[in-house]
Design a protein around this motif. Structure first.
Motif, PDB file in Angstrom:
ATOM      1  N   GLN A  52       1.107  -1.454  -0.033  1.00 11.24           N
ATOM      2  CA  GLN A  52      -0.249  -0.385   0.159  1.00 11.24           C
ATOM      3  C   GLN A  52       0.798   1.105  -0.219  1.00 11.24           C
ATOM      4  OE1 GLN A  52      -3.401   0.287  -0.550  1.00 11.24           O
ATOM      5  NE2 GLN A  52      -3.093  -1.363  -1.419  1.00 11.24           N
ATOM      6  N   SER A  53       2.329   1.265   0.565  1.00  5.13           N
ATOM      7  CA  SER A  53       2.423   2.048   1.014  1.00  5.13           C
ATOM      8  C   SER A  53       3.060   3.140  -0.402  1.00  5.13           C
ATOM      9  CB  SER A  53       4.138   2.371   1.484  1.00  5.13           C
ATOM     10  OG  SER A  53       4.888   1.300   1.090  1.00  5.13           O
ATOM     11  N   ILE A  54       3.772   1.987  -1.166  1.00  2.49           N
ATOM     12  CA  ILE A  54       3.571   2.471  -2.878  1.00  2.49           C
ATOM     13  C   ILE A  54       2.551   2.969  -3.549  1.00  2.49           C
ATOM     14  CG2 ILE A  54       4.429   1.404  -5.396  1.00  2.49           C
ATOM     15  CD1 ILE A  54       5.862  -0.446  -3.565  1.00  2.49           C
ATOM     16  N   LYS A  55       1.684   2.440  -3.566  1.00  5.19           N
ATOM     17  CA  LYS A  55       0.002   3.356  -4.103  1.00  5.19           C
ATOM     18  C   LYS A  55      -0.193   4.618  -3.466  1.00  5.19           C
ATOM     19  CE  LYS A  55      -1.867  -1.736  -4.669  1.00  5.19           C
ATOM     20  NZ  LYS A  55      -2.654  -1.743  -5.973  1.00  5.19           N
ATOM     21  N   ASP A 171      -5.611  -4.050  -0.212  1.00  3.94           N
ATOM     22  CA  ASP A 171      -7.158  -4.364  -1.254  1.00  3.94           C
ATOM     23  C   ASP A 171      -6.879  -4.677  -1.843  1.00  3.94           C
ATOM     24  OD1 ASP A 171      -5.381  -3.155  -2.733  1.00  3.94           O
ATOM     25  OD2 ASP A 171      -6.401  -1.304  -3.047  1.00  3.94           O
ATOM     26  N   ILE A 172      -6.591  -6.606  -1.639  1.00  7.42           N
ATOM     27  CA  ILE A 172      -6.565  -7.555  -2.281  1.00  7.42           C
ATOM     28  C   ILE A 172      -8.198  -7.614  -3.023  1.00  7.42           C
ATOM     29  CG2 ILE A 172      -6.244  -9.607  -0.694  1.00  7.42           C
ATOM     30  CD1 ILE A 172      -5.468 -11.056  -3.010  1.00  7.42           C
ATOM     31  N   VAL A 409     -14.290   2.734  -0.440  1.00  6.86           N
ATOM     32  CA  VAL A 409     -13.586   2.915   0.468  1.00  6.86           C
ATOM     33  C   VAL A 409     -14.447   2.430   2.123  1.00  6.86           C
ATOM     34  CG1 VAL A 409     -12.813   4.792   3.138  1.00  6.86           C
ATOM     35  CG2 VAL A 409     -11.876   4.975   0.537  1.00  6.86           C
ATOM     36  N   ALA A 410     -16.353   2.688   1.764  1.00  5.71           N
ATOM     37  CA  ALA A 410     -17.145   2.760   2.498  1.00  5.71           C
ATOM     38  C   ALA A 410     -17.341   0.982   3.056  1.00  5.71           C
ATOM     39  CB  ALA A 410     -17.733   3.713   2.231  1.00  5.71           C
ATOM     40  N   PRO A 417      -7.757  -0.902   3.280  1.00  5.62           N
ATOM     41  CA  PRO A 417      -7.925   0.506   2.693  1.00  5.62           C
ATOM     42  C   PRO A 417      -9.461   0.172   1.969  1.00  5.62           C
ATOM     43  CG  PRO A 417      -6.498  -0.601   1.184  1.00  5.62           C
ATOM     44  CD  PRO A 417      -7.473  -1.218   2.613  1.00  5.62           C
ATOM     45  N   ARG A 418     -10.005  -0.011   1.369  1.00  4.58           N
ATOM     46  CA  ARG A 418     -11.192  -0.385  -0.120  1.00  4.58           C
ATOM     47  C   ARG A 418     -11.046  -1.959   0.335  1.00  4.58           C
ATOM     48  NH1 ARG A 418      -6.125   1.169  -1.710  1.00  4.58           N
ATOM     49  NH2 ARG A 418      -6.406   3.359  -1.110  1.00  4.58           N
TER      50      ARG A 418
END
Ligand SMILES: Cc1cc2nc3c(=O)[nH]c(=O)nc-3n(C[C@H](O)[C@H](O)[C@H](O)COP(=O)(O)OP(=O)(O)OC[C@H]3O[C@@H](n4cnc5c(N)ncnc54)[C@H](O)[C@@H]3O)c2cc1C
Length: 432
Positions: A52-55, A171-172, A409-410, A417-418
């Motif tokens: 995720q940090s790369i995204k 977020d797979i 996200v919701a 995260p989503r």
């Protein structure tokens, strides 16, 4: 006013828009057109869901997208909804930032059997790309073979090896998480035609393989050159090879899943009754130019899945000069024809990191400063809007994308995260 159309909203597209803003200030209008209703290309659909940090680089693109002189024009496919010639008549410059989304095919007998999938398809499946959401790859196991010795091969291997718990915070997409949870894959073989000193794997990605809950990397000590030879490698590569050497003692204490590195191994055929059952591999050696040569010695790996991580190609677009051997647009430093440019993977081919695309954007903005002067009073975005409206194209703008994002996200799983929408219909529906 200069009017610029950038086709593709991946890193290369956004860096081009950013560079145009920097160089031309308010004297430019950039439209970033994408065939999908969601931006960011491989940041969303390629970069691994557990990285995720790369995204997070997408936040930087958001700043560009929200500035007044840049627009996102989503759900518009160039070649289907609007042609290059039409864009050229409306804009001073058209920049192709379409990436390299097509898998190179595995050119061996049986290379198209069901159960052989390219990495674009497999990665697209676990990342929720609408083109590949229904891939349903065979995960019955026990064998899976990954062809390639680059970071994409490592991503695919890691995703196949992780437990459900290890995907926490990623977020797979749900369909992939559930399918992987029921996977019968117990042995993942990573094939590379050359040796440990010729890998294209970076230390971070390789190091991660040594810390998986239920998988152990397995390497063959005899494949390695003498330890002293590592000193000749550049530092990053030396670090990667050190990780590989660290796998030697781990190989002796297997866990539930074995990740076996087969170096000097070239696939020569895929076999099975109507689907993949085994792959035939030929051992190789290196010649004095470090090219791999078959030795004639063959062995068989039983497997139900083959993922070919052997590179990508840019699809040609009618009327745009193309370099067939290299699978990218024919260009000189990003210039294709007067008023037509390319950046990113569409220009250089599929290599390099996200940041490698940044100088491409600046290169093209510098070209534009010379080539298009102050602009030729073209219609720009008003002309495009009129054309798309007349064709009934349902355009997605950046605010719409933000609604899609908020809906994702919701509906996220706990700690994720989503939860991405994986169909175009659901993406479009989420705007409301
Ligand atoms: C599996 C994988 C993992 C990766 N992981 C990392 C990583 O961890 N770190 C890193 O630094 N780099 C990583 N990369 C590399 C990085 O993703 C690329 O360098 C970068 O995305 C290339 O940017 P691009 O803009 O050229 O292409 P892309 O990101 O592919 O963007 C192309 C865009 O063009 C759009 N498009 C295509 N055709 C059309 C058309 N006809 N009309 C309209 N729009 C169109 C597409 O929808 C897409 O949005 C990875 C790559 C892959 C494949």
């Amino acid at each position: 006013m200069r009017h610029v159309a950038v086709i593709g909203s991946g890193p290369a597209g956004y860096y081009t828009a950013e560079a145009c803003q920097k160089i031309f200030g308010d004297d430019v209008r950039v439209d970033i057109i994408d065939r999908l209703p969601v931006p960011y290309g491989l940041i969303r659909f390629g970069v691994a869901p557990d990285h995720q940090s790369i995204k997070a680089v997408a936040k930087r693109y958001e700043t560009v997208a929200l500035s007044g002189n840049v627009r996102f024009v989503g759900n518009v496919s160039v070649g289907r909804d609007v042609s290059i010639a039409e864009l050229q008549s409306l804009y001073d410059a058209v920049v192709l930032a379409t990436g390299a989304p097509n898998d190179r095919s595995l050119d061996v007998p049986g290379g198209a059997l069901p159960g052989v999938v390219g990495s674009a398809a497999f990665v697209g499946w676990y990342n929720g790309h609408p083109d590949f959401a229904a891939l349903n790859p065979p995960l019955h196991g026990p064998g899976a073979v990954i062809i390639g010795n680059g970071n994409v091969a490592l991503d695919v291997t890691r995703i196949l090896a992780k437990t459900r718990d290890e995907f926490a915070g990623s977020d797979i997409v749900g369909h992939a998480l559930d399918a992987l949870d029921h996977s019968g894959v117990k042995r993942i073989t990573v094939l590379g035609r050359r040796g440990p000193h010729q890998i294209a794997m970076t230390p971070k990605e390789l190091g991660e393989l040594g810390h998986l809950q239920r998988a152990t990397p397995v390497v063959e000590p005899a494949d390695f050159p003498p330890l002293g030879d590592d000193a000749l490698l550049e530092p990053g590569m030396r670090k990667s090879v050190t990780h590989l050497r660290d796998f030697i003692p781990m190989s002796a204490t297997p866990k539930e899943i074995a990740v076996e590195f087969n170096f000097f191994a070239m696939p020569v055929a895929v076999e099975g009754e109507g689907r993949v059952e085994r792959i035939i591999v030929e051992r190789t050696r290196l010649d004095d130019q470090l090219r791999s040569i078959g030795t004639g010695e063959r062995y068989v790996i039983p497997c139900g899945l083959v993922v070919a991580c052997i590179g990508y190609q840019t699809p040609p677009i009618e009327g745009v000069p193309y370099e067939h051997g290299r699978g990218r647009f024919a260009n000189t430093d990003g210039r294709i024809l007067p008023g037509l440019y390319c950046v990113g993977w569409a220009r250089r081919g599929p290599s390099g990191t996200i940041g490698t695309n940044r100088p491409d954007g600046y290169l093209i903005a510098d070209h534009l400063a010379i080539d298009i002067g102050a602009g030729a009073a073209k219609q720009g975005r008003e002309g495009l809007d009129a054309l798309l409206t007349s064709r009934g194209v349902d355009v997605v703008n950046f605010r719409d994308w933000q609604k899609i994002e908020a809906a994702e996200v919701a509906r996220a799983r706990d700690g994720a995260p989503r939860e991405k929408f994986v169909s175009l219909g659901d993406m479009m529906g989420a705007r409301r």
